[in-house]
Design a protein around this motif. Sequence first.
Motif, PDB file in Angstrom:
ATOM      1  N   VAL A 211       0.834  -1.203   0.000  1.00 22.36           N
ATOM      2  CA  VAL A 211       0.000   0.000   0.000  1.00 22.36           C
ATOM      3  C   VAL A 211       0.870   1.255   0.000  1.00 22.36           C
ATOM      4  N   GLU A 212       1.967   1.215   0.780  1.00 24.30           N
ATOM      5  CA  GLU A 212       2.846   2.380   0.856  1.00 24.30           C
ATOM      6  C   GLU A 212       3.591   2.611  -0.459  1.00 24.30           C
ATOM      7  N   ILE A 213       3.877   1.532  -1.200  1.00 23.11           N
ATOM      8  CA  ILE A 213       4.584   1.659  -2.479  1.00 23.11           C
ATOM      9  C   ILE A 213       3.732   2.403  -3.495  1.00 23.11           C
ATOM     10  N   SER A 214       2.427   2.053  -3.522  1.00 22.79           N
ATOM     11  CA  SER A 214       1.551   2.668  -4.524  1.00 22.79           C
ATOM     12  C   SER A 214       0.208   3.028  -3.897  1.00 22.79           C
ATOM     13  N   PRO A 215       0.194   4.038  -3.003  1.00 21.91           N
ATOM     14  CA  PRO A 215      -1.048   4.382  -2.299  1.00 21.91           C
ATOM     15  C   PRO A 215      -2.147   4.897  -3.212  1.00 21.91           C
ATOM     16  N   GLU A 216      -1.766   5.526  -4.344  1.00 20.33           N
ATOM     17  CA  GLU A 216      -2.784   6.103  -5.217  1.00 20.33           C
ATOM     18  C   GLU A 216      -3.576   5.052  -5.982  1.00 20.33           C
ATOM     19  N   SER A 217      -3.012   3.854  -6.131  1.00 19.87           N
ATOM     20  CA  SER A 217      -3.703   2.819  -6.911  1.00 19.87           C
ATOM     21  C   SER A 217      -4.201   1.670  -6.051  1.00 19.87           C
ATOM     22  N   VAL A 218      -4.156   1.845  -4.726  1.00 20.29           N
ATOM     23  CA  VAL A 218      -4.518   0.735  -3.845  1.00 20.29           C
ATOM     24  C   VAL A 218      -5.970   0.307  -4.010  1.00 20.29           C
ATOM     25  N   SER A 219      -6.856   1.254  -4.299  1.00 24.28           N
ATOM     26  CA  SER A 219      -8.270   0.895  -4.471  1.00 24.28           C
ATOM     27  C   SER A 219      -8.475   0.060  -5.723  1.00 24.28           C
ATOM     28  N   ASP A 220      -7.749   0.412  -6.794  1.00 22.24           N
ATOM     29  CA  ASP A 220      -7.892  -0.318  -8.037  1.00 22.24           C
ATOM     30  C   ASP A 220      -7.236  -1.695  -7.973  1.00 22.24           C
ATOM     31  N   GLU A 221      -6.204  -1.842  -7.148  1.00 23.16           N
ATOM     32  CA  GLU A 221      -5.448  -3.087  -7.094  1.00 23.16           C
ATOM     33  C   GLU A 221      -5.635  -3.799  -5.757  1.00 23.16           C
ATOM     34  N   ARG A 222      -6.746  -3.585  -5.101  1.00 23.77           N
ATOM     35  CA  ARG A 222      -6.975  -4.142  -3.772  1.00 23.77           C
ATOM     36  C   ARG A 222      -6.857  -5.657  -3.764  1.00 23.77           C
ATOM     37  N   LEU A 223      -7.458  -6.332  -4.745  1.00 23.78           N
ATOM     38  CA  LEU A 223      -7.419  -7.787  -4.816  1.00 23.78           C
ATOM     39  C   LEU A 223      -5.994  -8.289  -5.003  1.00 23.78           C
ATOM     40  N   VAL A 224      -5.230  -7.608  -5.852  1.00 25.92           N
ATOM     41  CA  VAL A 224      -3.838  -7.999  -6.102  1.00 25.92           C
ATOM     42  C   VAL A 224      -3.004  -7.844  -4.834  1.00 25.92           C
ATOM     43  N   VAL A 225      -3.247  -6.795  -4.084  1.00 32.40           N
ATOM     44  CA  VAL A 225      -2.509  -6.554  -2.840  1.00 32.40           C
ATOM     45  C   VAL A 225      -2.757  -7.685  -1.847  1.00 32.40           C
ATOM     46  N   HIS A 226      -4.019  -8.037  -1.629  1.00 34.27           N
ATOM     47  CA  HIS A 226      -4.355  -9.101  -0.682  1.00 34.27           C
ATOM     48  C   HIS A 226      -3.810 -10.444  -1.138  1.00 34.27           C
ATOM     49  N   ALA A 227      -3.915 -10.724  -2.440  1.00 33.33           N
ATOM     50  CA  ALA A 227      -3.435 -11.998  -2.969  1.00 33.33           C
ATOM     51  C   ALA A 227      -1.912 -12.105  -2.845  1.00 33.33           C
ATOM     52  N   THR A 228      -1.198 -11.034  -3.173  1.00 29.28           N
ATOM     53  CA  THR A 228       0.263 -11.043  -3.103  1.00 29.28           C
ATOM     54  C   THR A 228       0.742 -11.175  -1.665  1.00 29.28           C
ATOM     55  N   ALA A 229       0.147 -10.406  -0.774  1.00 30.59           N
ATOM     56  CA  ALA A 229       0.524 -10.472   0.640  1.00 30.59           C
ATOM     57  C   ALA A 229       0.213 -11.849   1.215  1.00 30.59           C
ATOM     58  N   GLY A 230      -0.942 -12.403   0.854  1.00 29.43           N
ATOM     59  CA  GLY A 230      -1.321 -13.725   1.331  1.00 29.43           C
ATOM     60  C   GLY A 230      -0.376 -14.803   0.828  1.00 29.43           C
ATOM     61  N   ALA A 231       0.012 -14.740  -0.445  1.00 24.80           N
ATOM     62  CA  ALA A 231       0.919 -15.739  -1.020  1.00 24.80           C
ATOM     63  C   ALA A 231       2.281 -15.699  -0.330  1.00 24.80           C
ATOM     64  N   ALA A 232       2.808 -14.509  -0.101  1.00 23.88           N
ATOM     65  CA  ALA A 232       4.099 -14.376   0.573  1.00 23.88           C
ATOM     66  C   ALA A 232       4.036 -14.926   1.993  1.00 23.88           C
ATOM     67  N   ALA A 233       2.959 -14.609   2.691  1.00 19.01           N
ATOM     68  CA  ALA A 233       2.796 -15.072   4.071  1.00 19.01           C
ATOM     69  C   ALA A 233       2.646 -16.593   4.125  1.00 19.01           C
ATOM     70  N   GLY A 234       1.847 -17.154   3.225  1.00 18.16           N
ATOM     71  CA  GLY A 234       1.622 -18.588   3.209  1.00 18.16           C
ATOM     72  C   GLY A 234       2.873 -19.376   2.902  1.00 18.16           C
ATOM     73  N   ALA A 235       3.659 -18.934   1.921  1.00 15.00           N
ATOM     74  CA  ALA A 235       4.872 -19.643   1.531  1.00 15.00           C
ATOM     75  C   ALA A 235       5.903 -19.645   2.655  1.00 15.00           C
ATOM     76  N   LEU A 236       6.132 -18.498   3.274  1.00 17.63           N
ATOM     77  CA  LEU A 236       7.122 -18.395   4.347  1.00 17.63           C
ATOM     78  C   LEU A 236       6.712 -19.232   5.557  1.00 17.63           C
ATOM     79  N   ALA A 237       5.467 -19.116   5.967  1.00 17.68           N
ATOM     80  CA  ALA A 237       4.996 -19.855   7.136  1.00 17.68           C
ATOM     81  C   ALA A 237       5.024 -21.362   6.885  1.00 17.68           C
TER      82      ALA A 237
END
Length: 325
Positions: A211-237
């Motif tokens: 969100v901090e990297i691209s705050p202006e487009s967070v609304s348009d890319e909300r699904l991508v943000v959640h999916a990317t964050a979830g994938a990173a968290a799932g793989a590491l854990a």
Amino acid sequence: MAAEATTAKFQNPDFQPDFRPELSVTSHDGLHFWQFMIAGSIAGSVEHMAMFPVDTIKTHMQALRSCPIKSVSLRQALKSILQTEGPAGLYRGIAAMGLGAGPAHAVYFSVYEVAKKYLSAGNPNNSAAHAISGVFATVASDAVLTPMDMVKQRLQLGNSTYKGVWDCVKRVLREEGFGAFYASYRTTVLMNAPFTAVHFATYEATKRGLVEISPESVSDERLVVHATAGAAAGALAAAVTTPLDVVKTQLQCQGVCGCDRYNNTSISGVVQTIVKKDGYKGLMRGWIPRMLFHAPAAAICWSTYEACKTFFQELNDSSSSSIIT
């Protein structure tokens, strides 16, 4: 003039004041408790159903010296399942997971949201609160999911032992007693506590970073943000907690399809048996399909969960506006 400029700078045209204090008692972030439960139930069910074949492969690989698979190779494991049972073999036990995933994830996410609300004290950057809330969530949800997870894993090993979910439940109760359903609960909690702590802390931190990297487009890319964050968290854990997942599989599948039966169900006893038979590499059996499961599964789960929350938020907002008008 300066005052007017300052006012305009901080003015939010989308801000709608809400003077209904009763919402602070019945809801959190605009959602009611039952809405968190429904959103979590849908997200968990979609996640496990979508990724079930990968979970079946992982279970076969982790069931030490069990039939019909001897190799730890993902490709050979998949080939063996397809040769012996066909594509349907990848979905054996999915009914048990369907019965357990919905209720367990309803508990999981609702407990997490409530704990996060009180522990974070409104601070979105409190990673410790996110991690501790995740631990509370997994202790509660594992109590719901563990029995059906045990049934699911036994069914995944082959069609020669049990005819289906209820046949497995009845035979386990008759032959092994009720305690068999929770033989792996201690191991599951010890595995999922660090898994969930790493998962939630990584998810919230990654989401905040994106969100901090691209705050202006967070609304348009909300699904991508959640999916990317979830994938990173799932793989590491998933990578961090694979050894305990192997122990859990051994305890849940003991005595089935040639798997060892343990007189001592302590974690150290099972670890010693695995190391004696297969070396330390045996503790990492199935780590590739485990990561291949949890990375997309977490992406699916989080994006589905956040989409459901957004739906309920919009539903609540439209209901509130219709009442006001």
